[in-house]
Design an enzyme around this catalytic site. Structure first.
Site, mmCIF file in Angstrom:
data_model
loop_
_atom_site.group_PDB
_atom_site.id
_atom_site.type_symbol
_atom_site.label_atom_id
_atom_site.label_comp_id
_atom_site.label_asym_id
_atom_site.label_seq_id
_atom_site.Cartn_x
_atom_site.Cartn_y
_atom_site.Cartn_z
ATOM 1 C CG ASN A 90 -50.962 3.519 -94.806
ATOM 2 O OD1 ASN A 90 -50.125 4.148 -95.455
ATOM 3 N ND2 ASN A 90 -51.448 3.956 -93.664
ATOM 4 N NE ARG A 137 -52.566 7.693 -95.318
ATOM 5 C CZ ARG A 137 -51.692 8.043 -94.400
ATOM 6 N NH1 ARG A 137 -50.810 7.177 -93.946
ATOM 7 N NH2 ARG A 137 -51.681 9.265 -93.932
ATOM 8 C CG HIS A 166 -54.640 13.214 -90.223
ATOM 9 N ND1 HIS A 166 -54.101 14.122 -89.328
ATOM 10 C CD2 HIS A 166 -53.817 12.149 -90.247
ATOM 11 C CE1 HIS A 166 -52.976 13.627 -88.834
ATOM 12 N NE2 HIS A 166 -52.787 12.430 -89.369
ATOM 13 N N GLY A 207 -49.132 11.830 -85.748
ATOM 14 C CA GLY A 207 -49.449 13.031 -86.510
ATOM 15 C C GLY A 207 -50.774 13.528 -85.966
ATOM 16 N NE ARG A 222 -45.229 14.822 -88.835
ATOM 17 C CZ ARG A 222 -46.330 14.236 -89.272
ATOM 18 N NH1 ARG A 222 -47.359 14.944 -89.675
ATOM 19 N NH2 ARG A 222 -46.422 12.930 -89.327
ATOM 20 C CG ASP A 257 -45.806 6.307 -77.236
ATOM 21 O OD1 ASP A 257 -45.947 5.420 -78.097
ATOM 22 O OD2 ASP A 257 -46.631 6.512 -76.319
ATOM 23 C CD GLU A 279 -56.535 7.293 -90.935
ATOM 24 O OE1 GLU A 279 -55.984 6.758 -89.948
ATOM 25 O OE2 GLU A 279 -56.028 8.215 -91.575
#
Ligand code: ADP
Length: 397
Positions: free
Chosen positions: A7, A90, A179, A211, A240, A283, A384
């Site tokens: 990744n 990824r 995702h 995210g 975001r 966080d 993932e």
């Protein structure tokens, strides 16, 4: 077969080697600060974690260091690189071109490159990682697993924006969603744990990490998701903003005399929990602690985060005309019990009731709703890397 899962970001690279037969992780780690100075983390299964500062001017050098660590005679998880049967990469954006994972060859890489426009922060870095691996392991098959692929089943009414058609026609401006590997893995795991056919369930997956996105999975297919053309749309995230009135862009640009790139930078990197808490942090744990200590802005940020998730779940229950399972995953979804309670309090109308003893356990797979809850609520640890490993093996075998 052993699969190296990569990744690759712009200055960091996460890796794992997974034995696809046993699905055991043989080694994993991280390269950070690539192109700045460099820091390598390597952890073989059952062995001690090593961390060292080491020069990594390029991604190719970073990957070379990872390969060296993997075959180190003392601590390496492998005897030789020939034990790696395939590499799974990824890739963030596959545009409309990729509805599933694919073997990476020159032709495919050209098409991936065409998607760079759609994800300028992520795709070029993914490609650099792929190219570097190809140079260092020219005879090993490589597979691309796209974050967007799972969502290619969305109907037009879900992915088309209410803007002139020409922008879709000319530039493919539409909702893509991200995702996907996680939403797919989690929704399949839900079906497996419940012993029900995948194509019989209506599941809403809440992937809540740095995210964050929500996905409506109807009969095994993504029918809607909260992220859009880019990963900025939808939920409030670490940094975001998620959904805002687009007019906010012009308003701030004019008031602060900055351009659109400047405002987008604010929406991507300085908003969300970080921005709402007035800079306390992105966080979730820091925000939760500050809220617990009476910080009002942190409390509002947490409340807004939960409220936004609840609104999307409500929307997707409507979109699917019902919901059987709501699943929480990723760092916040898997571990923030009180936040799950707070979100689920909005679902009384759906007949959701939570078993607070179960909800406070820490297990990879849990049902946290009561037996008589009308909708099952589950916590599923996403994986993932394992999903990428499985996709890779399915294509190269
Ligand atoms: P990403 O992969 O998107 O970087 P993760 O899925 O690792 O993100 O999630 C990171 C988020 O999970 C952070 O906001 C972090 O605070 C939160 N998190 C991690 N562990 C816990 C925990 N035990 N309790 C609450 N939140 C947690």
């Amino acid at each position: 077969m052993n699969v190296l899962v990569i990744n690759c970001g712009s200055s960091s690279l996460k890796y794992q080697v997974i034995n696809s037969d046993t699905e055991a992780v043989l080694a994993k780690g991280l390269c950070e600060r690539i192109g700045i100075d460099g820091r390598l983390t390597y952890k073989p299964a059952g062995g001690a974690k090593e961390e060292r500062e080491v020069d990594m001017p390029t991604h190719k050098q970073a990957i070379q260091l990872v390969l060296d660590a993997l075959v180190n005679p003392k601590t390496g998880a492998l005897k030789s690189l020939s034990e790696i049967g395939a590499v799974g990469h990824r890739v963030v954006h596959g545009g409309e071109k990729f509805a599933s994972s694919t073997i990476l060859n020159e032709e495919v890489l050209k098409v991936v490159e065409e998607c760079n426009d759609l994800a300028p922060l992520h795709n070029p870095a993914n490609l650099i990682g792929i190219r570097a691996c190809q140079e260092l392991m020219p005879n090993t098959p490589m597979v691309g697993v796209f974050d967007t692929a799972f969502h290619q089943t969305m109907p037009e009414k879900a992915y088309m924006y209410g803007i002139p058609y020409e922008y879709y026609d000319k530039y493919k401006v539409r909702k893509y969603g991200f995702h996907g590997t996680s939403h797919s893995f989690v929704s399949q795991k839900v079906a497996e744990l419940l012993g029900k056919p995948y194509d019989s369930l209506k599941t809403i997956v809440c992937h809540l990490g740095n995210g964050a996105s929500v996905c409506a999975v109807d009969k095994g297919k993504s029918v809607d998701t909260s992220m859009g053309l880019t990963p900025l749309e939808g939920l409030i995230m670490g940094t975001r903003s998620g959904d805002v009135d687009p007019s906010v862009l012009e308003f701030i640009a004019k008031k602060d005399n900055i351009d659109i790139t400047g405002v987008l930078n604010i929406l991507n990197k300085k908003s969300g929990l970080l921005g709402m808490s007035d800079g306390l942090g992105s966080d979730f744990r820091d925000i939760r602690e500050a809220a617990g200590n009476g910080n009002e802005k942190a409390k509002v940020a947490m409340d807004a985060f939960a409220y936004r998730v609840a609104k999307y779940v409500g929307a997707y229950a409507a979109a699917m005309n019902g919901v059987d399972v709501i699943a929480f995953t990723a760092g916040i979804g898997e571990h923030a019990s009180a936040l799950r309670t707070q979100i689920c309090e909005y679902f009384g109308y759906l007949g959701v009731t939570i078993d607070e003893t179960e909800n406070w356990k820490e297990e990879d797979y849990m049902t946290i709703s009561t037996p008589d809850s009308k909708v099952k609520v589950m916590v599923i640890a996403t994986n993932e890397e394992l999903a990428i490993c499985r996709e890779t093996v399915a294509l190269v075998k």
